[in-house]
Write an enzyme that holds these catalytic residues in place. Structure first.
Site, short mmCIF file in Angstrom:
data_model
loop_
_atom_site.label_atom_id
_atom_site.label_comp_id
_atom_site.label_asym_id
_atom_site.label_seq_id
_atom_site.Cartn_x
_atom_site.Cartn_y
_atom_site.Cartn_z
N CYS A 51 0.79 -1.23 0.00
CA CYS A 51 0.00 0.00 0.00
C CYS A 51 0.82 1.29 0.00
O CYS A 51 0.59 2.16 -0.83
CB CYS A 51 -0.93 0.00 1.20
C1 UGA Z 1 -1.27 0.20 5.67
C2 UGA Z 1 -2.05 1.14 6.61
O1 UGA Z 1 -1.52 1.03 7.93
C3 UGA Z 1 -3.53 0.79 6.63
O2 UGA Z 1 -4.24 1.74 7.42
C4 UGA Z 1 -4.07 0.82 5.19
O3 UGA Z 1 -5.45 0.48 5.15
C5 UGA Z 1 -3.28 -0.16 4.35
O4 UGA Z 1 -1.88 0.23 4.37
C6 UGA Z 1 -3.82 -0.12 2.95
O5 UGA Z 1 -3.75 0.93 2.29
O6 UGA Z 1 -4.45 -1.11 2.51
P1 UGA Z 1 -0.21 -2.23 5.87
O7 UGA Z 1 0.59 -1.84 4.67
O8 UGA Z 1 -0.93 -3.52 5.88
O9 UGA Z 1 -1.31 -1.11 6.19
O10 UGA Z 1 0.81 -2.30 7.10
P2 UGA Z 1 1.37 -1.26 8.21
O11 UGA Z 1 1.15 -1.86 9.53
O12 UGA Z 1 0.87 0.09 7.99
O13 UGA Z 1 2.95 -1.33 7.93
C7 UGA Z 1 3.50 -0.85 6.71
C8 UGA Z 1 5.00 -0.84 6.78
O14 UGA Z 1 5.47 0.20 7.63
C9 UGA Z 1 5.64 -2.13 7.31
O15 UGA Z 1 6.73 -2.49 6.49
C10 UGA Z 1 6.12 -1.76 8.70
O16 UGA Z 1 7.21 -2.52 9.11
C11 UGA Z 1 6.48 -0.31 8.49
N1 UGA Z 1 6.49 0.49 9.73
C12 UGA Z 1 5.36 0.63 10.46
C13 UGA Z 1 7.67 1.11 10.14
O17 UGA Z 1 8.71 1.01 9.47
N2 UGA Z 1 7.66 1.86 11.29
C14 UGA Z 1 6.53 2.01 12.03
O18 UGA Z 1 6.59 2.71 13.06
C15 UGA Z 1 5.36 1.38 11.62
#
Ligand code: UGA
Length: 453
Positions: free
Chosen positions: A278
């Site tokens: 995403c």
């Molecule tokens: C993300 C959004 O969080 C959702 O709200 C949204 O609906 C979704 O995209 C979408 O558009 O469908 P997602 O990609 O499943 O969800 O996962 P996240 O938990 O957001 O993590 C994304 C990435 O960011 C991961 O690689 C995670 O490791 C990284 N991340 C997250 C960080 O590097 N630091 C953080 O503090 C948090």
């Protein structure tokens, strides 16, 4: 059973999780996909992909009332036999990084064909992430052209962005923090609100429903994902600042920042950066969309650049600790883009492997509790795949922690010292207690350096 029945057109994370949650709440759901293999799996109340709790929920529906959820390969039939249709097709990134709307377009054509044969009012809800204007000017227009029906009179049109995160898809679907309803007209919005008032019941006391026009709702979704990505790149920029001053720790800094009542501490986790299907796709899509309208999205450009550079930076840190990595055996702990999933799309591990290869490293072994098979599809024989942490660490000369799985959090310095040839460790997700690991091992962590480093 509730008066409305729902067709879900597209059976990815959003589609199947919504379908399961609705059916669990006694709403009749017909899911539709063109992929026969997938339809067969779902028909058997199994999930074609791994998502925490989904298979259990599907089994629960089967045991309670299997008629509540069916999956077919005929979207026209699905639309004709229900009164609300949700478009949950993927909107992937094109080669030029703009959004690919082909699946949305063909689904709108199928809905148009169905509505041509239908006299009753039908509500169409776009749940996929689409650039502003798509619901009205593409979906609405195609349906009108093909069916000869009029929006607002014969069919309703809404855009309801989805905020679920993989690994938490069911929880996010069942307990959202807000529901955004973009509406073509009040009648369409009322019908969707009515549906959610039944579905969510008491939960709506703590969950505002926001009503707005279609285009604003479309942009809310990009606003959300771009801000979350920006927070991560911001934290990573500060991780890089922190590494300019001995003993400054980005984790402490972000804790201090995140507790400001105007901010919040989530998504300030520094490290190897974000991945997933995403953030990259959506940041790129809205950037390309704005560029095509003459606006250059400078902030978002920087967000992506900083993110890509973090994967290079972790390899720099490893070389700083170990010297040239060229002929060394390197372990990657974690391959999936985040814990709780086997999804490899845009995973930081891909950028790290590319960078290691750039520097001539050929002996790479990876371990991931869930993503071994999906990683194999991504990397083929470019890396080796371990079946356990122990196997991944055996004979290794440097380990890079890439994904913050709970299994990795339990490891102690002793585990690395026992199993590795030389226990060099780089923490790319800041999961290990810095002082303890630093005292026991050749250890580095992104966003912190020592006087000695
Ligand atoms: C993300 C959004 O969080 C959702 O709200 C949204 O609906 C979704 O995209 C979408 O558009 O469908 P997602 O990609 O499943 O969800 O996962 P996240 O938990 O957001 O993590 C994304 C990435 O960011 C991961 O690689 C995670 O490791 C990284 N991340 C997250 C960080 O590097 N630091 C953080 O503090 C948090």
């Amino acid at each position: 059973m509730y008066k409305h029945s729902v067709s879900i057109l597209g059976t990815g994370f959003i589609g199947l999780c919504s379908a399961a949650c609705f059916a669990k709440q006694d709403i009749k759901v017909i899911a539709s996909t063109h992929n026969e293999k997938k339809a067969e799996i779902i028909k058997n109340f199994q999930s074609p992909f791994f998502e925490e709790g989904l298979e259990e929920m599907l089994q629960e529906i089967r045991n309670k009332n299997p008629e509540l959820l069916t999956c077919i390969t005929d979207p026209v039939k699905a639309v004709l036999e229900t009164d609300i249709s949700m478009i949950t097709q993927g909107t992937p990134m094109r080669e030029d990084k703009s959004i690919k709307l082909d699946y949305i377009e063909s689904t709108a054509e199928e809905i148009g064909e169905a509505l041509k044969k239908k006299d009753d009012f039908h509500l169409i809800v776009v749940r996929s992430t689409v650039v502003p204007g798509t619901t009205r000017n593409l979906v609405g227009k195609i349906i009108t052209d093909i069916s000869g029906k009029e929006p607002g009179k014969d069919f309703g049109l809404c855009m309801q962005p989805e905020f679920l995160a993989e690994g938490k898809s069911l929880e996010d679907t069942l307990y959202p923090d807000r529901i955004v309803i973009g509406e073509y007209d009040i009648k369409s919005g009322n019908m969707l609100q009515d549906f959610y008032e039944y579905f969510y019941g008491d939960h709506l006391e703590n969950c505002p429903i926001l009503r707005m026009n279609l285009e604003s709702a479309e942009l809310v979704k990009y606003g959300n994902n771009c801000l979350l990505s920006t927070k991560i790149s911001y934290a990573n920029e500060f991780a890089n600042f922190a590494e300019l001053v001995p003993n400054v720790d980005v984790v402490e800094v972000m804790k201090g920042v995140g507790l400001d009542y105007r901010l919040n501490p989530r998504f300030l986790g520094a490290g190897v950066g974000f991945g997933g299907s995403c953030f990259h796709k959506d940041v790129n899509a809205i950037k390309a969309w704005s560029k095509s309208r003459g606006y250059n999205a400078r902030l978002l450009e920087a967000v992506l650049d900083i993110n890509d550079d973090q994967a290079i930076h972790i390899v720099d840190i490893a070389e700083d600790l170990v010297g040239s990595l060229k002929d060394k055996r390197i372990t990657l702990l974690g391959l999936a883009f985040k814990p709780g999933t086997d999804d490899m799309r845009s995973a930081p591990s891909i950028r790290v492997v590319n960078e290691l290869e750039e520097r001539g490293v050929t002996n790479i072994i990876g371990y991931d509790p869930k993503a071994k098979e999906t990683a194999r599809v991504e990397f083929g024989d470019r890396i080796q795949y371990a079946d356990s942490i122990q196997e991944a660490l055996k004979n290794s000369e440097c380990a890079l922690l890439i994904t913050d799985w709970d299994d990795f959090k339990k490891l102690t310095p002793k585990d690395f010292k026992t199993h590795m040839k030389t226990p060099n460790l780089i923490d790319g997700r800041r999961i290990y207690p810095y002082e303890e690991f630093k005292a026991e091992l050749p250890f580095r962590a992104m966003g912190r350096i020592d006087f000695k480093d």
